[in-house]
Scaffold this motif. Sequence first.
Motif, PDB file in Angstrom:
ATOM      1  N   ILE A 544     -37.903  39.505  -5.470  1.00 42.88           N
ATOM      2  CA  ILE A 544     -36.706  39.324  -6.304  1.00 42.88           C
ATOM      3  C   ILE A 544     -35.460  39.269  -5.422  1.00 42.88           C
ATOM      4  CG2 ILE A 544     -35.191  40.502  -7.954  1.00 42.88           C
ATOM      5  CD1 ILE A 544     -37.717  41.463  -9.398  1.00 42.88           C
ATOM      6  N   SER A 545     -35.330  40.226  -4.506  1.00 42.77           N
ATOM      7  CA  SER A 545     -34.165  40.247  -3.618  1.00 42.77           C
ATOM      8  C   SER A 545     -34.128  39.010  -2.725  1.00 42.77           C
ATOM      9  CB  SER A 545     -34.184  41.505  -2.744  1.00 42.77           C
ATOM     10  OG  SER A 545     -33.526  42.580  -3.371  1.00 42.77           O
ATOM     11  N   THR A 546     -35.277  38.631  -2.186  1.00 38.25           N
ATOM     12  CA  THR A 546     -35.338  37.481  -1.280  1.00 38.25           C
ATOM     13  C   THR A 546     -34.931  36.201  -1.989  1.00 38.25           C
ATOM     14  OG1 THR A 546     -37.119  38.520  -0.011  1.00 38.25           O
ATOM     15  CG2 THR A 546     -36.847  36.143   0.233  1.00 38.25           C
ATOM     16  N   THR A 547     -35.546  35.953  -3.136  1.00 36.48           N
ATOM     17  CA  THR A 547     -35.273  34.713  -3.878  1.00 36.48           C
ATOM     18  C   THR A 547     -33.818  34.653  -4.328  1.00 36.48           C
ATOM     19  OG1 THR A 547     -37.571  34.675  -4.654  1.00 36.48           O
ATOM     20  CG2 THR A 547     -35.979  33.323  -5.859  1.00 36.48           C
ATOM     21  N   ALA A 548     -33.313  35.775  -4.848  1.00 40.60           N
ATOM     22  CA  ALA A 548     -31.928  35.800  -5.326  1.00 40.60           C
ATOM     23  C   ALA A 548     -30.945  35.567  -4.187  1.00 40.60           C
ATOM     24  CB  ALA A 548     -31.641  37.136  -6.007  1.00 40.60           C
ATOM     25  N   ALA A 549     -31.179  36.219  -3.054  1.00 40.19           N
ATOM     26  CA  ALA A 549     -30.260  36.088  -1.922  1.00 40.19           C
ATOM     27  C   ALA A 549     -30.193  34.649  -1.424  1.00 40.19           C
ATOM     28  CB  ALA A 549     -30.692  37.019  -0.794  1.00 40.19           C
ATOM     29  N   LEU A 550     -31.356  34.020  -1.290  1.00 37.01           N
ATOM     30  CA  LEU A 550     -31.382  32.649  -0.773  1.00 37.01           C
ATOM     31  C   LEU A 550     -30.755  31.662  -1.752  1.00 37.01           C
ATOM     32  CD1 LEU A 550     -34.962  32.640   0.794  1.00 37.01           C
ATOM     33  CD2 LEU A 550     -32.776  32.876   1.975  1.00 37.01           C
ATOM     34  N   LYS A 551     -30.974  31.894  -3.030  1.00 36.17           N
ATOM     35  CA  LYS A 551     -30.408  31.004  -4.049  1.00 36.17           C
ATOM     36  C   LYS A 551     -28.895  31.165  -4.141  1.00 36.17           C
ATOM     37  CE  LYS A 551     -30.458  30.264  -9.063  1.00 36.17           C
ATOM     38  NZ  LYS A 551     -31.015  30.740 -10.358  1.00 36.17           N
ATOM     39  N   GLU A 552     -28.438  32.416  -4.123  1.00 32.24           N
ATOM     40  CA  GLU A 552     -27.031  32.690  -4.385  1.00 32.24           C
ATOM     41  C   GLU A 552     -26.128  32.432  -3.183  1.00 32.24           C
ATOM     42  OE1 GLU A 552     -25.840  33.351  -7.227  1.00 32.24           O
ATOM     43  OE2 GLU A 552     -27.461  34.139  -8.454  1.00 32.24           O
ATOM     44  N   MET A 553     -26.683  32.324  -1.968  1.00 33.22           N
ATOM     45  CA  MET A 553     -25.832  32.153  -0.793  1.00 33.22           C
ATOM     46  C   MET A 553     -25.389  30.705  -0.603  1.00 33.22           C
ATOM     47  SD  MET A 553     -28.460  32.286   2.450  1.00 33.22           S
ATOM     48  CE  MET A 553     -29.556  30.885   2.811  1.00 33.22           C
ATOM     49  N   ILE A 554     -26.015  29.776  -1.320  1.00 32.81           N
ATOM     50  CA  ILE A 554     -25.772  28.352  -1.065  1.00 32.81           C
ATOM     51  C   ILE A 554     -24.363  27.932  -1.467  1.00 32.81           C
ATOM     52  CG2 ILE A 554     -26.481  26.006  -1.676  1.00 32.81           C
ATOM     53  CD1 ILE A 554     -29.347  27.104  -1.962  1.00 32.81           C
ATOM     54  N   LEU A 555     -23.952  28.233  -2.711  1.00 28.42           N
ATOM     55  CA  LEU A 555     -22.636  27.791  -3.199  1.00 28.42           C
ATOM     56  C   LEU A 555     -21.483  28.347  -2.368  1.00 28.42           C
ATOM     57  CD1 LEU A 555     -20.910  26.271  -5.241  1.00 28.42           C
ATOM     58  CD2 LEU A 555     -21.066  28.261  -6.772  1.00 28.42           C
ATOM     59  N   PRO A 556     -21.428  29.665  -2.104  1.00 26.09           N
ATOM     60  CA  PRO A 556     -20.325  30.165  -1.262  1.00 26.09           C
ATOM     61  C   PRO A 556     -20.282  29.494   0.111  1.00 26.09           C
ATOM     62  CG  PRO A 556     -21.440  31.994  -2.340  1.00 26.09           C
ATOM     63  CD  PRO A 556     -22.272  30.781  -2.596  1.00 26.09           C
ATOM     64  N   GLY A 557     -21.459  29.236   0.697  1.00 28.90           N
ATOM     65  CA  GLY A 557     -21.492  28.605   2.010  1.00 28.90           C
ATOM     66  C   GLY A 557     -20.929  27.194   1.999  1.00 28.90           C
ATOM     67  N   ILE A 558     -21.267  26.450   0.969  1.00 30.84           N
ATOM     68  CA  ILE A 558     -20.774  25.069   0.861  1.00 30.84           C
ATOM     69  C   ILE A 558     -19.265  25.044   0.615  1.00 30.84           C
ATOM     70  CG2 ILE A 558     -20.870  22.980  -0.565  1.00 30.84           C
ATOM     71  CD1 ILE A 558     -23.853  23.561  -0.966  1.00 30.84           C
ATOM     72  N   LEU A 559     -18.794  25.920  -0.285  1.00 28.31           N
ATOM     73  CA  LEU A 559     -17.364  25.944  -0.613  1.00 28.31           C
ATOM     74  C   LEU A 559     -16.503  26.267   0.597  1.00 28.31           C
ATOM     75  CD1 LEU A 559     -17.315  27.759  -4.078  1.00 28.31           C
ATOM     76  CD2 LEU A 559     -16.991  25.328  -3.620  1.00 28.31           C
ATOM     77  N   ALA A 560     -16.981  27.158   1.459  1.00 28.21           N
ATOM     78  CA  ALA A 560     -16.191  27.573   2.623  1.00 28.21           C
ATOM     79  C   ALA A 560     -15.916  26.417   3.569  1.00 28.21           C
ATOM     80  CB  ALA A 560     -16.914  28.692   3.371  1.00 28.21           C
ATOM     81  N   ILE A 561     -16.784  25.421   3.567  1.00 33.43           N
ATOM     82  CA  ILE A 561     -16.592  24.246   4.424  1.00 33.43           C
ATOM     83  C   ILE A 561     -15.925  23.111   3.661  1.00 33.43           C
ATOM     84  CG2 ILE A 561     -17.796  22.475   5.778  1.00 33.43           C
ATOM     85  CD1 ILE A 561     -19.890  24.577   6.468  1.00 33.43           C
ATOM     86  N   ALA A 562     -16.341  22.911   2.414  1.00 33.90           N
ATOM     87  CA  ALA A 562     -15.866  21.760   1.647  1.00 33.90           C
ATOM     88  C   ALA A 562     -14.398  21.880   1.248  1.00 33.90           C
ATOM     89  CB  ALA A 562     -16.728  21.585   0.398  1.00 33.90           C
ATOM     90  N   ILE A 563     -13.948  23.081   0.872  1.00 33.94           N
ATOM     91  CA  ILE A 563     -12.571  23.226   0.367  1.00 33.94           C
ATOM     92  C   ILE A 563     -11.527  22.939   1.445  1.00 33.94           C
ATOM     93  CG2 ILE A 563     -10.887  24.888  -0.525  1.00 33.94           C
ATOM     94  CD1 ILE A 563     -13.087  26.028  -2.268  1.00 33.94           C
ATOM     95  N   PRO A 564     -11.601  23.526   2.652  1.00 33.53           N
ATOM     96  CA  PRO A 564     -10.589  23.171   3.654  1.00 33.53           C
ATOM     97  C   PRO A 564     -10.609  21.698   4.036  1.00 33.53           C
ATOM     98  CG  PRO A 564     -12.312  24.556   4.614  1.00 33.53           C
ATOM     99  CD  PRO A 564     -12.500  24.598   3.140  1.00 33.53           C
ATOM    100  N   LEU A 565     -11.807  21.108   4.115  1.00 31.61           N
ATOM    101  CA  LEU A 565     -11.874  19.676   4.415  1.00 31.61           C
ATOM    102  C   LEU A 565     -11.249  18.862   3.287  1.00 31.61           C
ATOM    103  CD1 LEU A 565     -15.440  19.191   5.964  1.00 31.61           C
ATOM    104  CD2 LEU A 565     -13.227  19.112   7.120  1.00 31.61           C
ATOM    105  N   GLY A 566     -11.526  19.243   2.039  1.00 37.14           N
ATOM    106  CA  GLY A 566     -10.955  18.519   0.904  1.00 37.14           C
ATOM    107  C   GLY A 566      -9.441  18.591   0.880  1.00 37.14           C
ATOM    108  N   VAL A 567      -8.889  19.780   1.108  1.00 37.30           N
ATOM    109  CA  VAL A 567      -7.425  19.937   1.120  1.00 37.30           C
ATOM    110  C   VAL A 567      -6.817  19.139   2.260  1.00 37.30           C
ATOM    111  CG1 VAL A 567      -5.557  21.597   1.532  1.00 37.30           C
ATOM    112  CG2 VAL A 567      -7.416  22.167  -0.042  1.00 37.30           C
ATOM    113  N   GLY A 568      -7.447  19.181   3.441  1.00 39.23           N
ATOM    114  CA  GLY A 568      -6.923  18.439   4.584  1.00 39.23           C
ATOM    115  C   GLY A 568      -6.932  16.941   4.351  1.00 39.23           C
ATOM    116  N   VAL A 569      -8.020  16.417   3.826  1.00 36.07           N
ATOM    117  CA  VAL A 569      -8.133  14.968   3.597  1.00 36.07           C
ATOM    118  C   VAL A 569      -7.194  14.525   2.483  1.00 36.07           C
ATOM    119  CG1 VAL A 569      -9.682  13.148   2.797  1.00 36.07           C
ATOM    120  CG2 VAL A 569     -10.482  14.798   4.493  1.00 36.07           C
ATOM    121  N   LEU A 570      -7.091  15.316   1.410  1.00 38.49           N
ATOM    122  CA  LEU A 570      -6.275  14.906   0.269  1.00 38.49           C
ATOM    123  C   LEU A 570      -4.784  15.167   0.475  1.00 38.49           C
ATOM    124  CD1 LEU A 570      -8.511  16.105  -2.706  1.00 38.49           C
ATOM    125  CD2 LEU A 570      -8.190  13.760  -1.901  1.00 38.49           C
TER     126      LEU A 570
END
Length: 672
Positions: A544-570
């Motif tokens: 339960i802990s393993t599956t939840a951790a791997l599933k839940e870490m994806i969105l925060p990881g993507i946002l941390a890279i995508a948001i600064p790039l999006g603000v810079g480009v736009l």
Amino acid sequence: MISSILLAASGVAALLFAYFLTNSIDKESDGNDRMREIAGYIQQGAMAFLQREYKYLAFFIVFVAIVIGFFISIPTAICFVVGAVFSILAGFFGMKVAVKSNVRTAEAAKKGQQKALNIAFSGGAVMGMSVVGLGVIGIGVLAIIFNFDSDILTGFGLGASSIALFARVGGGIYTKAADVGADLVGKLEAGIPEDDPRNPAVIADNVGDNVGDVAGMGADLFESYVGAIISAITLGAIAFEGSEGVGFPMLLAAAGVIASIIGALIVRSSKAENPQRALDAGTYVSGVILVICAAVLGYITFGDFKAFAAVAIGLIVGLAIGKITEVYTSADYESVKEVARQSETGSATTIISGLAVGMKSTMFPILLISVGILMSYFILGGASNATMGLYGISLAAVGMLSTTGIVVSVDAYGPIADNAGGIAEMAGLPHEVRNITDKLDSVGNTTAAIGKGFAIGSAALTALALFASYAQAVNLSVIDILSPTTLVGVLIGAMLPFLYGALTMESVGRAANQMVNEVRRQFKEIPGIMEGETVPDYGTCIDISTTAALKEMILPGILAIAIPLGVGVLLGAEALGGLIGGAISSGVLLAILMSNAGAAWDNSKKYIESGVHGGKNSPAHKAGIVGDTVGDPFKDTAGPALNILIKLMTIVAVVFAPMIVEFGGLLLKILN
């Protein structure tokens, strides 16, 4: 060239020392059959999580490397891959030895505290030496290969930061889902002790200590460490026409590695009865050695003591933040005792007082960081030479992080001691053994809180140093706060740590909910668990802990890279600068609040358990458990993740600066 060779050589020395420590740990007894069985569960769970996590990360690494290779350069993409792989290796080596050390620490406690401390610290030191060894080898070798091109070397820092984020978030979600689930059902509902083998979540909880507090913290400081060195190299290349600006931070880092090795040897040889005193001795000796080396190297390199002063300021600020963190989070001081007193009137007052402690604890670290920034800036340059001033800030960051080897060693000791106590409890070892492991664990709670304070302070200085590198890369001398696009960037940046904290807290809540339901199910449906006649199903809770951790870490990881790039480009380079400034400001404050409030709740509960305010199973104790349960995701998931968030967004901006300069402001061009 010589400085980079010496830097890499110091890294080799650190890895050789880690190998020596590993061999010494392997030679120690791992206890009886029951102890080996429990340790086997923990080891299998920890390594299974890492293997599944690394499979996810492999796809991420390949994708981002392709993007960097296409938009920036192939050499930068290569450095990114090396940084990511080295960060993974540091976490893997450190955690592999940590899960060996815990059972050996429990067994050694039969022979006394000194032996147990030695093994627990040695296990933590493998993590510490792996972090600094791989970090400086990577920077030293890549600097030679790519001719000291700092623009390319930033890829190494981005790789380290990316993996650190996933390791911190994933590990934090894992450990707190298990911890909260174990506490809510085991302690509050079933009334059984902590680390009771009848609790199905107890093994997952022990696994979580390793993946969150060993591998996660190691990855966190690995990226701060390499980020600070790379930023100093970048600004040094701009501030000086010769090689001295680049060579000095490399030589300083090499000296810090050797100082950390000496500090670790002092801890191992200490005969002090108080474990905290032994750990402090190693830390302070490392700091003194570094100060002496910085003075000598600074004078030889620059002919004066200005660079040394900046380094010393960073080191002093780091040590001072650690001490202040201890004041707000240790049961030896009034803040934690006040939270314990408030627990007598229920959970609500426990929560209120803990939040107040967290809020108050932001003041002095921020003032110290501010003083450190101003002093290091004006000592080297100031208004007359802003580039030199920024170089001074980067040297302060390197100074604070130069003894990362011993800091991580002391921090990683804590979870090993905690696991040792759990194994002693589950294996039914004599009461005096548990007393020793509890004493080591109590010190470990304080070292963990100090480590988190150090991580936050270093994150602030590292992010500021990287911010300065970004400003140089996009030719920003000033940022106009009255510009609407910049103001939008500041507001978005200030909002992101709160969004990020919410995402990670919700992730822990969802995973903990699954864990609570599973533990309740097993207590209800599997006969004989509470009587100790049936072994619980530990594997399902681990999954339960393993599956939840791997599933839940994806969105925060993507946002941390995508948001600064999006603000810079736009919105353009200046708006991205505003975003970074806003994120650093709110992120550091929120990280301090969460980390210290969580630690205060945790240690107030333990303080009550020592016999005050009614002791165990009293109303105050139950309120303390609630506070600790709320504080767990604060201090071990959301708070630490914010450190990495602000550094990752900043290094993303540095690496992608050429793309921002060329394509940035697309939305403004459309609107105009």
